[in-house]
Design an enzyme around this catalytic site. Sequence first.
Site, PDB file in Angstrom:
ATOM      1  N   GLU A  93       0.825  -1.210   0.000  1.00 29.38           N
ATOM      2  CA  GLU A  93       0.000   0.000   0.000  1.00 29.38           C
ATOM      3  C   GLU A  93       0.855   1.254   0.000  1.00 29.38           C
ATOM      4  OE1 GLU A  93      -2.538  -0.070   3.438  1.00 29.38           O
ATOM      5  OE2 GLU A  93      -3.042  -2.161   3.094  1.00 29.38           O
ATOM      6  N   CYS A 106       3.008   8.320   1.834  1.00 27.23           N
ATOM      7  CA  CYS A 106       3.399   7.329   2.832  1.00 27.23           C
ATOM      8  C   CYS A 106       3.684   6.021   2.095  1.00 27.23           C
ATOM      9  CB  CYS A 106       2.253   7.171   3.827  1.00 27.23           C
ATOM     10  SG  CYS A 106       2.569   5.962   5.098  1.00 27.23           S
ATOM     11  N   CYS A 113       5.634  -7.414   7.915  1.00 30.53           N
ATOM     12  CA  CYS A 113       6.581  -6.876   8.900  1.00 30.53           C
ATOM     13  C   CYS A 113       6.780  -7.934   9.978  1.00 30.53           C
ATOM     14  CB  CYS A 113       5.989  -5.607   9.523  1.00 30.53           C
ATOM     15  SG  CYS A 113       7.063  -4.803  10.728  1.00 30.53           S
ATOM     16  N   CYS A 117       4.239  -5.482  16.531  1.00 30.22           N
ATOM     17  CA  CYS A 117       3.518  -4.514  17.382  1.00 30.22           C
ATOM     18  C   CYS A 117       2.049  -4.925  17.456  1.00 30.22           C
ATOM     19  CB  CYS A 117       3.646  -3.094  16.832  1.00 30.22           C
ATOM     20  SG  CYS A 117       5.350  -2.517  16.740  1.00 30.22           S
ATOM     21  N   CYS A 120      -0.888  -3.084  15.394  1.00 23.74           N
ATOM     22  CA  CYS A 120      -0.629  -2.736  13.992  1.00 23.74           C
ATOM     23  C   CYS A 120      -1.108  -3.822  13.032  1.00 23.74           C
ATOM     24  CB  CYS A 120       0.871  -2.504  13.803  1.00 23.74           C
ATOM     25  SG  CYS A 120       1.319  -2.083  12.119  1.00 23.74           S
ATOM     26  N   CYS A 338      -2.224   1.712   8.176  1.00 24.14           N
ATOM     27  CA  CYS A 338      -1.389   0.972   7.243  1.00 24.14           C
ATOM     28  C   CYS A 338      -1.590  -0.527   7.369  1.00 24.14           C
ATOM     29  CB  CYS A 338       0.064   1.304   7.515  1.00 24.14           C
ATOM     30  SG  CYS A 338       0.413   2.962   7.021  1.00 24.14           S
TER      31      CYS A 338
END
Length: 353
Positions: A93, A106, A113, A117, A120, A338
């Site tokens: 994205e 962005c 990832c 976290c 997220c 995100c």
Amino acid sequence: MEGKQDILSLSSEEVQQAVQALGQPHYRAQQILQWLHRGVKSFDEMTDLPKALRELLAERFYIVNLRMLDKRTSRAGDATKYLFLLEDGNTIESVVMRYNYGNSLCLSTQVGCRMGCKFCASTIGGLVRNLSAGEMLAQVIEVNSDLENSGERRVGNIVLMGIGEPLDNYDNTVKFIKMVHYPQGLNMSYRRITLSTCGLVPKMMDLAEEGLPITLSVSLHAPNDELRKLIMPVASAYSIDEIFKASRYYFKKTGRRVTFEYALISDLNDRERDAIELARKLRGFPCHVNIIPLNVVRGVGYKRSSPAVVERFVSVLKSQGIAVTKRRELGLDIEGACGQLRRSYIKQAEVER
Ligand code: SAH
């Protein structure tokens, strides 16, 4: 594409070397880079190059192609989110945020990832792979073409705050940052670039050594390690004290104040005593604090703080002389947080399978 090299991931020096190896004068490298950064999709479009050279380039190199799968603009028109398909079938994205000072982009730096976290969406399926420098650059190029087609201003600022941890893909990310600065290409000032990290201390030190005057933003989200460990696994690897030390070093090397990001999560890190503890630790520190209202991620139990609680948190910091801003919220109706659009695309694909 088998056996061919990704030309968009080459630095200007590497393009020069490639051109030299083909027995061409060095100004050809400038021409090629100009075309690439302007968004051509094939070497054939590079009309000021001799035909034989265009053919030779096409034999050895390919140009990264991102396919726009989805594009959503918020009702207020202040944000547009793009979902891009990579050549290997993965998706990423990019989000344009329209501010009165210009358009900010962005970008994603990884597919998924591995930082974990808890709040997220990007980390839910783990890390799939790193993006190449060319795949990062292609996001800027594609979005610039799209903005220009609709008569809008090009991207004026870049924030590396999309999917992924940029410092976990260090070499490609630094290479990309240098590429957008290239005068014959996008010619963006380093001051218009912000890199956000969850706090990989050794890599923050490496970045300081590069001496690039970009803005470094650290996702802090808690005033102490104990609380931080509850929401960010990386807190078990690096303490807040180490983050502060690396941030001071960054300031010393680049002259740029570090930004600390703090997403307020209801009843978790938004209490008055959290604000007081944070203010006490940051007093006199060359930094900015950016307060982010939490974007609620489906299937994750955290709630955003009420506006009154946000105000209280901000005013405690202000009263202690901390430079604090509240991030304006854009694009909530387009799955602004995100990683969410990619998640919903993956889920959809699973249903269809
Ligand atoms: N990996 C980098 C950059 C990507 S995340 C980092 O951790 O900084 C960009 C920012 O969005 C980070 O500050 C991150 O903590 C924050 N963020 C992630 N999920 C969020 C959510 N659901 N609501 C608000 N902010 C979020």
